[in-house]
Design a protein around this motif. Sequence first.
Motif, PDB file in Angstrom:
ATOM      1  N   THR A 207       0.846  -1.194   0.000  1.00  0.00           N
ATOM      2  CA  THR A 207       0.000   0.000   0.000  1.00  0.00           C
ATOM      3  C   THR A 207       0.884   1.248   0.000  1.00  0.00           C
ATOM      4  O   THR A 207       2.084   1.175   0.266  1.00  0.00           O
ATOM      5  N   LEU A 208       0.271   2.379  -0.284  1.00  0.00           N
ATOM      6  CA  LEU A 208       0.963   3.643  -0.123  1.00  0.00           C
ATOM      7  C   LEU A 208       1.171   3.915   1.366  1.00  0.00           C
ATOM      8  O   LEU A 208       0.539   3.295   2.221  1.00  0.00           O
ATOM      9  N   GLY A 209       2.042   4.859   1.680  1.00  0.00           N
ATOM     10  CA  GLY A 209       2.398   5.121   3.063  1.00  0.00           C
ATOM     11  C   GLY A 209       1.454   6.091   3.750  1.00  0.00           C
ATOM     12  O   GLY A 209       0.826   6.945   3.124  1.00  0.00           O
ATOM     13  N   LEU A 210       1.376   5.972   5.066  1.00  0.00           N
ATOM     14  CA  LEU A 210       0.620   6.886   5.920  1.00  0.00           C
ATOM     15  C   LEU A 210       1.556   7.368   7.016  1.00  0.00           C
ATOM     16  O   LEU A 210       2.117   6.559   7.762  1.00  0.00           O
ATOM     17  N   TYR A 211       1.739   8.682   7.113  1.00  0.00           N
ATOM     18  CA  TYR A 211       2.621   9.233   8.141  1.00  0.00           C
ATOM     19  C   TYR A 211       1.791   9.701   9.333  1.00  0.00           C
ATOM     20  O   TYR A 211       0.821  10.445   9.183  1.00  0.00           O
ATOM     21  N   MET A 212       2.179   9.253  10.540  1.00  0.00           N
ATOM     22  CA  MET A 212       1.511   9.663  11.764  1.00  0.00           C
ATOM     23  C   MET A 212       2.527   9.728  12.902  1.00  0.00           C
ATOM     24  O   MET A 212       3.205   8.738  13.186  1.00  0.00           O
ATOM     25  N   ASN A 213       2.651  10.900  13.524  1.00  0.00           N
ATOM     26  CA  ASN A 213       3.396  11.046  14.772  1.00  0.00           C
ATOM     27  C   ASN A 213       4.805  10.446  14.732  1.00  0.00           C
ATOM     28  O   ASN A 213       5.195   9.672  15.611  1.00  0.00           O
ATOM     29  N   GLY A 214       5.566  10.762  13.713  1.00  0.00           N
ATOM     30  CA  GLY A 214       6.949  10.324  13.651  1.00  0.00           C
ATOM     31  C   GLY A 214       7.168   8.954  13.055  1.00  0.00           C
ATOM     32  O   GLY A 214       8.314   8.487  12.999  1.00  0.00           O
ATOM     33  N   SER A 215       6.111   8.289  12.604  1.00  0.00           N
ATOM     34  CA  SER A 215       6.237   6.946  12.038  1.00  0.00           C
ATOM     35  C   SER A 215       5.522   6.861  10.695  1.00  0.00           C
ATOM     36  O   SER A 215       4.520   7.540  10.464  1.00  0.00           O
ATOM     37  N   LEU A 216       6.065   6.006   9.824  1.00  0.00           N
ATOM     38  CA  LEU A 216       5.428   5.678   8.554  1.00  0.00           C
ATOM     39  C   LEU A 216       4.768   4.312   8.676  1.00  0.00           C
ATOM     40  O   LEU A 216       5.362   3.373   9.217  1.00  0.00           O
ATOM     41  N   TYR A 217       3.554   4.195   8.173  1.00  0.00           N
ATOM     42  CA  TYR A 217       2.825   2.925   8.203  1.00  0.00           C
ATOM     43  C   TYR A 217       2.473   2.529   6.767  1.00  0.00           C
ATOM     44  O   TYR A 217       2.111   3.373   5.946  1.00  0.00           O
ATOM     45  N   TYR A 218       2.562   1.220   6.498  1.00  0.00           N
ATOM     46  CA  TYR A 218       2.126   0.723   5.198  1.00  0.00           C
ATOM     47  C   TYR A 218       1.802  -0.765   5.307  1.00  0.00           C
ATOM     48  O   TYR A 218       2.345  -1.489   6.132  1.00  0.00           O
ATOM     49  N   GLY A 219       0.878  -1.190   4.470  1.00  0.00           N
ATOM     50  CA  GLY A 219       0.541  -2.604   4.405  1.00  0.00           C
ATOM     51  C   GLY A 219       1.578  -3.343   3.590  1.00  0.00           C
ATOM     52  O   GLY A 219       2.096  -2.829   2.595  1.00  0.00           O
ATOM     53  N   ALA A 220       1.904  -4.568   4.005  1.00  0.00           N
ATOM     54  CA  ALA A 220       2.974  -5.317   3.341  1.00  0.00           C
ATOM     55  C   ALA A 220       2.714  -6.812   3.457  1.00  0.00           C
ATOM     56  O   ALA A 220       1.804  -7.254   4.158  1.00  0.00           O
ATOM     57  N   SER A 221       3.534  -7.575   2.744  1.00  0.00           N
ATOM     58  CA  SER A 221       3.454  -9.036   2.827  1.00  0.00           C
ATOM     59  C   SER A 221       4.868  -9.588   3.015  1.00  0.00           C
ATOM     60  O   SER A 221       5.830  -9.090   2.407  1.00  0.00           O
ATOM     61  N   ARG A 222       4.998 -10.581   3.855  1.00  0.00           N
ATOM     62  CA  ARG A 222       6.304 -11.193   4.096  1.00  0.00           C
ATOM     63  C   ARG A 222       6.861 -11.838   2.830  1.00  0.00           C
ATOM     64  O   ARG A 222       6.119 -12.390   2.022  1.00  0.00           O
TER      65      ARG A 222
END
Length: 394
Positions: A207-222
């Motif tokens: 997924t595209l990234g989401l920035y919140m409170n000093g961290s980047l979040y994204y959906g991923a697969s191992r």
Amino acid sequence: MKFGPNTTPIYIPLDLQINILLRLHVKSLLRFRCVSKLWCSIITSHDFGNRHFDITSSSAAPRLLIAFQDFDRNGLMLVSSPNPNTSSSSPSSCCVPYKDLRLVNIHGQQVYNAVRGLICFESRLKVGICNPSTRELHIFPQVKLKRDPDTFPCIMYFLGYDPIEDKYKVLAIDNLPWRLEYKIVVLGEEEAWREAPCVACPHLANTLGLYMNGSLYYGASRKDKGSPNNSIIVSFDVRSETYKISNVPSKLLPIDDSDNFWTDNCNWFSGDKTLINYSGKIGVVEKPRHGIFRMWVVEDAEKEEWSMNTFYLPQSAAGLDFKVTDTFITGEICLVPKNILDPFCLFYYNLKTNSMRSVTYEGLPISEFKQALQFHSLSVTVSDHYESLMSLET
């Protein structure tokens, strides 16, 4: 204004001058740099820019940034729009006139994410940052991959901000499974890409990234398909440059083990889910189908506790094909119709009131994308946007 010989000059303390300047729009501040060397020094200082952004983001409603992405022509049109009135008395549809819009055209193929008024975009195998308020661009050097460098890269980019060190960083993930390299670069420093490996859990970004409170979040697969749960959410701490992995609950995974939670066909570019900021929590919204869509909220990542709600579009919109792009402080998510028309129209669904409204944007040069519209190569993303004085000169 001309003063007579007996006119007493008005003395305004410097602190008061600065406080007045801090409350002006970026467009005015850019002009006022010419007033004096002192004002130019104040307005262009890094500290002033940060203070101006903090005041703007805490006291004014954000604007909307609409990005039209023409993949074939390598063209991006960024449109900054005021946030339409969302009061309870507002009608179900409204119109934004062209005079209220601000347009910036740049060479680029895709917008990734926005952070503190800056936009991360890709242009001809390089990544850049754009400040739509000042119309400045900065292009980073091309990422150099170690393994199989002659193979065309498949890179996703994520812009983040370190609030402690006051630094902007771009994370690059090459999504080819046999290569899978992680790089990072810092704006304003040597700007050489360096390694930022995720040794504990190699993964592909979905997924595209989401920035919140000093961290980047994204959906991923191992990368390891032998794991009982391949679908994860990655949290990347921008300051420490470390990864934290959270599993998607097993009960949410598709029955078919060949697929994962994030995509229909394991192709990151065609994912049907979007990460959003839902009242400070990570939310995952799926693409509406047949007038219905679901949203999951990560209540406790470590315990893998997610809540889920189902939403229904109005009957008038149930047959339309939408893409979810972002969520706003109003509690709404933005839905972009697949079939883009002229005049351009966006739909906003309120997750709290289960209501939907449409906003028409007058005068946008949609006809310039005639070929892209014909071959469905035009993509649109929408995000909250605050004005920023941040200079991209290094």
